[in-house]
Design a protein around this motif. Structure first.
Motif, PDB file in Angstrom:
ATOM      1  N   LEU A 135       0.569  -1.344  -0.253  1.00 58.56           N
ATOM      2  CA  LEU A 135      -0.277  -0.266  -0.010  1.00 58.56           C
ATOM      3  C   LEU A 135       1.564   1.682  -0.042  1.00 58.56           C
ATOM      4  O   LEU A 135       0.530   2.461  -0.413  1.00 58.56           O
ATOM      5  N   LEU A 136       1.885   0.996   0.904  1.00 58.26           N
ATOM      6  CA  LEU A 136       2.377   2.493   1.177  1.00 58.26           C
ATOM      7  C   LEU A 136       3.943   3.055  -0.673  1.00 58.26           C
ATOM      8  O   LEU A 136       3.362   3.216  -1.213  1.00 58.26           O
ATOM      9  N   ASP A 137       3.639   1.558  -1.208  1.00 60.67           N
ATOM     10  CA  ASP A 137       4.609   1.389  -2.288  1.00 60.67           C
ATOM     11  C   ASP A 137       2.901   1.638  -3.935  1.00 60.67           C
ATOM     12  O   ASP A 137       3.876   3.004  -4.212  1.00 60.67           O
ATOM     13  N   ASP A 138       2.498   1.743  -3.810  1.00 59.39           N
ATOM     14  CA  ASP A 138       1.147   1.885  -4.553  1.00 59.39           C
ATOM     15  C   ASP A 138       0.831   3.565  -3.974  1.00 59.39           C
ATOM     16  O   ASP A 138       0.731   4.198  -5.022  1.00 59.39           O
ATOM     17  N   ALA A 139       1.049   4.486  -3.152  1.00 58.52           N
ATOM     18  CA  ALA A 139       0.830   5.433  -2.612  1.00 58.52           C
ATOM     19  C   ALA A 139       1.986   6.756  -2.493  1.00 58.52           C
ATOM     20  O   ALA A 139       2.287   6.917  -3.891  1.00 58.52           O
ATOM     21  N   GLU A 140       3.016   5.567  -2.977  1.00 60.14           N
ATOM     22  CA  GLU A 140       4.593   6.229  -3.208  1.00 60.14           C
ATOM     23  C   GLU A 140       3.780   6.805  -4.797  1.00 60.14           C
ATOM     24  O   GLU A 140       4.519   8.111  -5.725  1.00 60.14           O
ATOM     25  N   ARG A 141       3.809   5.783  -5.554  1.00 65.59           N
ATOM     26  CA  ARG A 141       3.629   5.148  -7.043  1.00 65.59           C
ATOM     27  C   ARG A 141       2.788   7.063  -7.804  1.00 65.59           C
ATOM     28  O   ARG A 141       2.859   7.610  -8.699  1.00 65.59           O
ATOM     29  N   MET A 142       1.258   6.783  -6.428  1.00 61.81           N
ATOM     30  CA  MET A 142       0.694   7.401  -7.164  1.00 61.81           C
ATOM     31  C   MET A 142       0.626   9.052  -6.619  1.00 61.81           C
ATOM     32  O   MET A 142       0.117   9.896  -7.371  1.00 61.81           O
ATOM     33  N   ARG A 143       1.387   8.929  -5.735  1.00 60.77           N
ATOM     34  CA  ARG A 143       2.211  10.595  -5.153  1.00 60.77           C
ATOM     35  C   ARG A 143       2.672  11.042  -6.813  1.00 60.77           C
ATOM     36  O   ARG A 143       2.565  12.069  -6.491  1.00 60.77           O
ATOM     37  N   GLN A 144       3.377  10.119  -7.042  1.00 62.38           N
ATOM     38  CA  GLN A 144       4.492  10.808  -8.318  1.00 62.38           C
ATOM     39  C   GLN A 144       3.070  11.450  -9.901  1.00 62.38           C
ATOM     40  O   GLN A 144       3.322  12.403  -9.991  1.00 62.38           O
TER      41      GLN A 144
END
Length: 173
Positions: free
Chosen positions: A78-87
């Motif tokens: 989830l944190l990896d997904d959030a990081e990709r989404m933030r970009q």
């Protein structure tokens, strides 16, 4: 009413054999045509036990460990997904619009997503991070929260004592 069949040596041998196959009391009773109570009595006389407590306990603990590992992996994902989404907040965004009587399709790209899309991305980020934190909290050591609470109360008490001492010094005491 028919008289019950007396328990014989063959019953003892069957109970011992089926117990060695790790069958349950009820399964043994079904297979030899006896009641569960009779099988329990025979097993007790043979010093056999149907208690699987330690096995069940170990299996339950293994399932808990596996679930904890899955929750940790999910929280990280989830944190990896959030990081990709933030970009995506700062990347060019492609849009498509279509409509009208003749179904005209229009494609365009903007340097960044629209404000509305940034808001949706940010809301999704918040949900993902919140869920990741909740997964971590689920497996957190409850003693840590108690220690934080105790330390917080101690700090508050020390602060009050410090203030009281300073007040006494200021009053000339």
């Amino acid at each position: 009413m028919a008289k019950p069949k007396p328990v014989g040596p063959e019953d003892y041998a069957l109970v011992r054999e089926l117990h060695a196959q790790d069958l349950s009391r009820n399964e043994i009773a079904r297979r030899i045509g006896r009641s569960g109570r009779t099988v329990s009595r025979i097993a007790a006389e043979l010093e056999l036990s149907f208690e699987r407590g330690e096995q069940v306990k170990a299996a339950t603990e293994a399932r808990k460990i596996d679930a904890r590992a899955k929750r940790a992996a999910l929280a990280n994902a989830l944190l990896d997904d959030a990081e990709r989404m933030r970009q995506q907040l700062w990347q060019p965004a492609d849009y498509v619009d279509h409509g009208g009587k003749e179904y005209v399709r229009v494609d365009w790209t903007t340097p960044e997503p629209t404000f509305a899309d940034k808001l949706k991305i940010t809301q999704s980020l918040g949900i993902m991070v919140d869920r990741a934190v909740k997964l971590d909290e689920y497996d957190a050591d409850p003693g840590i929260d108690a220690a934080k609470s105790m330390l917080g109360a101690l700090a508050k008490g020390l602060g009050a004592a410090y203030d009281q001492l300073n007040q006494t010094d200021a009053d000339g005491g």
